[in-house]
Design an enzyme around this catalytic site. Structure first.
Site: not given
Ligand code: TEU
Length: 551
Positions: A96, A197, A249, A323-324
């Site tokens: 990642d 990311d 992403e 994970h989000d």
């Molecule tokens: O996530 C991008 C992002 O916008 C996230 O905040 C997600 O879309 C949101 O939490 C959904 O509600 C990436 C990573 O996957 C995330 O874990 C990181 O916190 C974020 O970027 C910052 O690096």
């Protein structure tokens, strides 16, 4: 067909997968101990969330050193042992790359703070406005302002996420050169895939303008220069190696951009994640709300992306979970009365689509959102900020908790449930995040012994390998107005397949056109007893079924 188009990728959240040393945090030796499990599932690659040196303010998405393993996860030797162990099972690793920002503990930012102008230009630092206001009126995606004081210089640095995550200045060729070196470092270590990311946020203009009250995302998202940056990175790193899988992403992107990012002729990325299908339970675009999900909008989005990317020769990453996100079975199904049906219907819905499926750790055994009861049970920075903002907006604790329970990112981050022993066999210590209290009934050991969800995932993964129509076939959405069923055709020269996915409990009867029933030869895979397709066809609760059709 591109090398990645029949792969299935498993997203492994290292912090919650398996702890080998009893500190309550998952680690590399823990993953090594479970490689046979990953091999049995049959996945081709694992995407590991960041394990680099980090203060863990955002669970590793705040990076201090891109080329060093954080000791909490293990050593570089452990990493190399994991690569070797996985290779014996023909499983590759995707890392990642968090290139939109670094942690403010990164040496680049620290040197900038000490007055090194060269490193100050690694970041997006601006004077305050003449009237003393912040450089722009932008907001952080984690709540609050998107600017923080840059030391005592009177200037401010941009952070689209947490204050501890300073946005990098991609306009600076030195930054791009350093990040190319990071990708090449991990390529040399045997990494065969990269997830980038929030990659569509890296194209900020030199002149940063206020949103003027509109949604500022459009000011800095999907800027045309992003394509140039990605092509440059491709040519300088992963594009020089063979069969590297790359995925961007791309929150809030469009089909048009998705095609530009992933059409192989453009030499940018292999595929992209878009999230529009996971915003159909947002009220007026607001994540921290809990309306019923809009099923017709969900179908429209899935179909739009399938059709559009197919026409433009783009490539979708297919997923419900990461994970989000809250766990999809809890979000869209009924895990109390229909745990098996919910999990397998959602899985089949995307595994038979055109794209590359991602299985998020725990979905293959039917793990659900945990039943946390207090805000103190949560760890995620975004969750805590959102809870505070909901309470400040006047929501009661109870209402704010109801929404938090549904939308927190911690829903998917609870420790993997291996067996019925304390802490679900994840750790002998105190887990960094509470284990869901349903682990005695939902765990790997039970699933492998007599479960049906894991076995169903195995079948879906195997089906993709044995049937080119899934990777190569065209897509056609059908029954788009039906209020409960998402249906589509897949077709290639040799055959045609009809897939029916019932997203609701209870029974639902479809009027099936005669030419479909006449053409249907056999049931390919389904989560209920197999039966022929009939003119008046009743689907059971959360039923999914795929029929092969004579051409
Ligand atoms: O996530 C991008 C992002 O916008 C996230 O905040 C997600 O879309 C949101 O939490 C959904 O509600 C990436 C990573 O996957 C995330 O874990 C990181 O916190 C974020 O970027 C910052 O690096």
């Amino acid at each position: 067909m591109e090398h990645f188009q029949n792969k299935v990728i498993y997203q492994l959240y290292p912090k919650s997968f398996k702890d080998s040393d009893g500190d309550g945090i998952g680690d590399l030796q823990g993953i090594i101990s479970q490689v046979p499990y990953l091999a049995e599932l049959g996945v081709d690659m694992i995407w590991m969330n960041p394990i680099f040196v980090s203060p863990q303010k955002d669970n590793g998405y705040d990076i201090t050193d891109y080329c060093a393993i954080d000791p909490v996860f293990g050593t570089m030797d452990d990493f190399e042992e994991l690569i070797r162990t996985l290779k014996k099972e023909q499983i590759e690793v995707m890392f990642d790359m968090v290139f939109n920002h670094t942690s403010t503990t990164h040496e680049w930012f620290q040197k900038a703070l000490l007055g090194d102008k060269e490193y100050e230009d690694f970041y997006i630092i601006r004077e305050q406005k003449a009237d003393g206001g912040l450089p722009t009126d932008w907001e952080s995606k984690f709540g609050g302002e998107a600017w923080a004081p840059f030391g005592d210089t009177g200037k401010y640095y941009l952070h689209l996420f947490d204050e501890s995550q300073a946005d990098l200045n991609w306009r600076n060729p030195r930054v791009r050169d350093e990040l190319q070196k990071v990708v090449n470092f991990w390529l040399a270590k045997g990494i065969k895939g990269f997830r980038f990311d929030v990659l569509n946020l890296i194209g900020k203009d030199e002149l940063l303008l206020d949103s003027g009250g509109s949604n500022e995302k459009s000011i800095y998202t999907d800027r045309p220069i992003v394509h140039e940056y990605i092509r440059e990175l491709n040519e300088a790193s992963f594009g020089k190696a063979d069969n590297i899988v790359t995925v961007g992403e791309m929150s809030s992107t469009t089909v048009e951009n998705g095609i530009l990012y992933s059409n192989p002729e453009r030499k940018e990325l292999s595929m992209i994640f878009n999230f529009h299908h996971l915003k159909v339970d947002y009220k007026d675009g607001e994540k921290w709300s809990n309306p019923p999900f809009d099923f017709l909008e969900l179908k429209r989005i899935l179909s739009e992306w399938q059709t559009g990317m197919s026409i433009g020769n783009g490539w979708n990453a297919l997923f419900w979970n990461n994970h989000d996100q809250p766990r999809a079975n809890s979000r869209f199904g009924d895990t109390t009365n229909y745990p098996y049906e919910t999990a397998t219907m959602l899985a089949q819905t995307i595994h038979l689509l055109r794209g590359t499926p991602y299985v998020y750790q725990g979905e293959e055994i039917g793990m659900t959102n945990p039943d946390f009861i207090d805000i103190s049970d949560y760890v995620d920075i975004e969750t805590h900020n959102a809870y505070q903002e909901m309470r400040l907006a006047g929501l009661s604790h109870q209402t704010a908790m109801e929404i938090t329970k549904q939308k927190s990112r911690d829903n998917s981050r609870t420790p993997m449930q291996w067996d019925g022993s304390p802490n679900a066999g994840f750790t002998t210590g105190k887990p960094w995040l509470k284990v869901s209290d349903n682990y005695p009934t939902i765990n790997v050991e039970k699933e492998l012994a007599d479960g049906k969800i894991f076995r169903y995932y195995q079948k879906l993964i195997q089906l993709r390998k044995e049937n080119a129509i899934i990777s190569e076939g065209s897509y056609e959405g059908v029954l788009l107005d039906d209020a409960e069923v998402y249906a589509y055709f897949r077709e290639n020269e040799e055959e045609k397949v009809l897939v029916l996915n019932h997203f609701y409990p209870g029974e639902h009867t479809l009027a099936i056109p005669e030419e479909w029933t006449e053409a249907t030869s056999e049931c390919w895979i389904g989560n209920y007893e197999q039966r022929p397709l009939s003119a008046s066809f009743t689907l059971h609760a959360y039923e999914t079924v795929a029929y092969r059709m004579k051409k």
